[in-house]
Write a protein that holds these residues in place. Sequence first.
Motif, PDB file in Angstrom:
ATOM      1  N   SER A 298      34.517 -38.618  33.144  1.00  0.00           N
ATOM      2  CA  SER A 298      35.496 -38.682  32.064  1.00  0.00           C
ATOM      3  C   SER A 298      34.919 -39.396  30.853  1.00  0.00           C
ATOM      4  O   SER A 298      34.064 -40.278  30.977  1.00  0.00           O
TER       5      SER A 298
ATOM      6  N   ASN B 164      35.975 -28.423  31.608  1.00  0.00           N
ATOM      7  CA  ASN B 164      36.923 -29.336  30.983  1.00  0.00           C
ATOM      8  C   ASN B 164      38.271 -29.134  31.664  1.00  0.00           C
ATOM      9  O   ASN B 164      38.866 -28.059  31.603  1.00  0.00           O
TER      10      ASN B 164
ATOM     11  N   GLN C 125      29.911 -27.209  34.132  1.00  0.00           N
ATOM     12  CA  GLN C 125      30.935 -28.243  33.948  1.00  0.00           C
ATOM     13  C   GLN C 125      32.191 -27.589  33.398  1.00  0.00           C
ATOM     14  O   GLN C 125      32.124 -26.658  32.605  1.00  0.00           O
TER      15      GLN C 125
ATOM     16  N   HIS D 276      38.439 -36.690  27.357  1.00  0.00           N
ATOM     17  CA  HIS D 276      38.482 -35.556  28.273  1.00  0.00           C
ATOM     18  C   HIS D 276      37.961 -35.948  29.649  1.00  0.00           C
ATOM     19  O   HIS D 276      37.211 -36.923  29.797  1.00  0.00           O
TER      20      HIS D 276
ATOM     21  N   THR E 284      41.149 -28.178  28.939  1.00  0.00           N
ATOM     22  CA  THR E 284      41.067 -26.904  28.205  1.00  0.00           C
ATOM     23  C   THR E 284      40.544 -25.755  29.049  1.00  0.00           C
ATOM     24  O   THR E 284      40.682 -24.597  28.663  1.00  0.00           O
TER      25      THR E 284
ATOM     26  N   TYR F 198      36.110 -34.078  33.147  1.00  0.00           N
ATOM     27  CA  TYR F 198      35.304 -32.911  33.469  1.00  0.00           C
ATOM     28  C   TYR F 198      35.045 -32.841  34.967  1.00  0.00           C
ATOM     29  O   TYR F 198      34.883 -33.870  35.641  1.00  0.00           O
TER      30      TYR F 198
ATOM     31  N   THR G 106      37.443 -25.096  29.434  1.00  0.00           N
ATOM     32  CA  THR G 106      36.158 -24.652  28.894  1.00  0.00           C
ATOM     33  C   THR G 106      35.045 -24.913  29.902  1.00  0.00           C
ATOM     34  O   THR G 106      34.933 -26.011  30.455  1.00  0.00           O
TER      35      THR G 106
END
Length: 535
Positions: free
Chosen positions: A261, A278, A276, A265, A281, A267, A283
Amino acid sequence: MAAGSDAPAALPPARLARLKRSRRSAIRLPLALRATAQPQRLRSRSPEPGGAAAAAPGPPSPAPAPPAGDPDGVELALREAEAAAPAPEAGPGCEELTLDQLLEMVAQLEYHTHPQDGVEICPLFLLGCCFAGAACPQHHTRLPYHWQLWQTAPLPPGWRSVGPEAHETLERLYSDPERSLVRASYRGVTFDIDLVAMQVRDSRSFTRVRRLGTSPAPGAPLGTTHVHYWRALGGWQPYGQPFAQSIEAALRSGQQEALCSTAEHSYQLNLRAGYQRNLATGTVRPLCARPAFRAPALLLPELRTLSGSLALAPPPAPGPLPAQPYPETWGPLAPERDWQQAPVAVEERGYRLIYGLFHKSLPEARYRLERVWRVQNPFLWDKYKRKQSHMSRQLSPEQRLRNERHLFHGTSAGAVPAICKHNLDPRLAGKHAALYGQGSYFARRASYSHRYAPPAEAGLRHVFLCKVLVGRSAPGQPALRRPPPLAPGDPAGDLYDSCVDSLSEPQVYVVFDNDQCYPYFLLQYRELEEVVKLD
């Protein structure tokens, strides 16, 4: 390429037997080598039952703190390295070493690799402590990394080691995450090496490639250190320390995922699939790991293989340096000569300092430092030292600590002899640019001077690492032919000593008097070749 080994041929058994029978014979070796051999012989024996394990070597003693104005310790370290007395030559301090003991040491230099995957390079062999020879279950190689290709033709198939110089070149390229393909050649035939899939393309003789390495475990001697990257829009970026530590902890515990983190954000890092995510989101970005490159020149103090050294001169003890008219590392100069270039050996501490300073801005994955020369010019040295003494009387104690800097200056191959003999000439300013004044330009980073070092024959480039007396600096201007006055209203007042691109964080210095600089070292380097020769 050798079949599973790049070692010279071993002595025939009959020859070894005759040597062993000559027990009365003895060979005299330097005391430094004898002192190295004896602990190695003792460590090679099995420990007594119930005996305590040998203690691991402690951390090196901390280096003396650099003075103010030298945050990286470059100036202090280079002065100490150049004041270090040369290592004593072997002579009366020799002891006898029997042939049995010598043969035991020769066993330490027997190289071999194993065909199985998952085998690591023996760290004891690299450190000079493994005498198992061919019986050692780990690889015995010259360096902590070793590259091999799987050869299918001619038969029989097997792993073949690349040529001695190709190990370093492949390792340099592999350390760069932007490199996915490498063009290589063997016996005039070119093909591609896929560094991601570890496959060989467009070759009738080779199909696969592998990298042998040392253990990545924390604290392992000469261990492999991996750098973890994530794919940003502009290319691969290394993870910060917190993320890297979480990844290494997960790998050590056998986990396939790690949660990391930032302040904004969180991850999910899938270490097996290599991406990886997110968590907010969704992503997804790729991630990868590549080993950090370790140059053979920097490994010399640790390695005890043939690519290393059995004994190196110890670093100078901290304290005041003796007063000498010239650096103690200078060699004799013939009376009829004004100057000379002397090679700096890779074993010297000064070489390693210069290597690190040079590659601080020019990546090892793209450039290779070929040679370093020490420029010996007593006339220029005397002028420089007189100027330094004169300036010191005008500077405060704090300014004197920041007066001398070691800075880079790029030039062409044709200008090197004139600079070594006559020094840099501020009167030739303006050939490339004069943004900060019409004087001689120097840079803190080699990457800046690289722009003014055009390639010569075979792509060789030339950069000087100079001693420069920067003194008191003023902002530079294109029209300046000398530094501006300290007090503009006093026509007889003192001047600044140099001009810079920025007062807060100067990267470029300009001096207008060639007594303020000395061409200390000449560095020759080149970009890595487009095609790696494997034979």
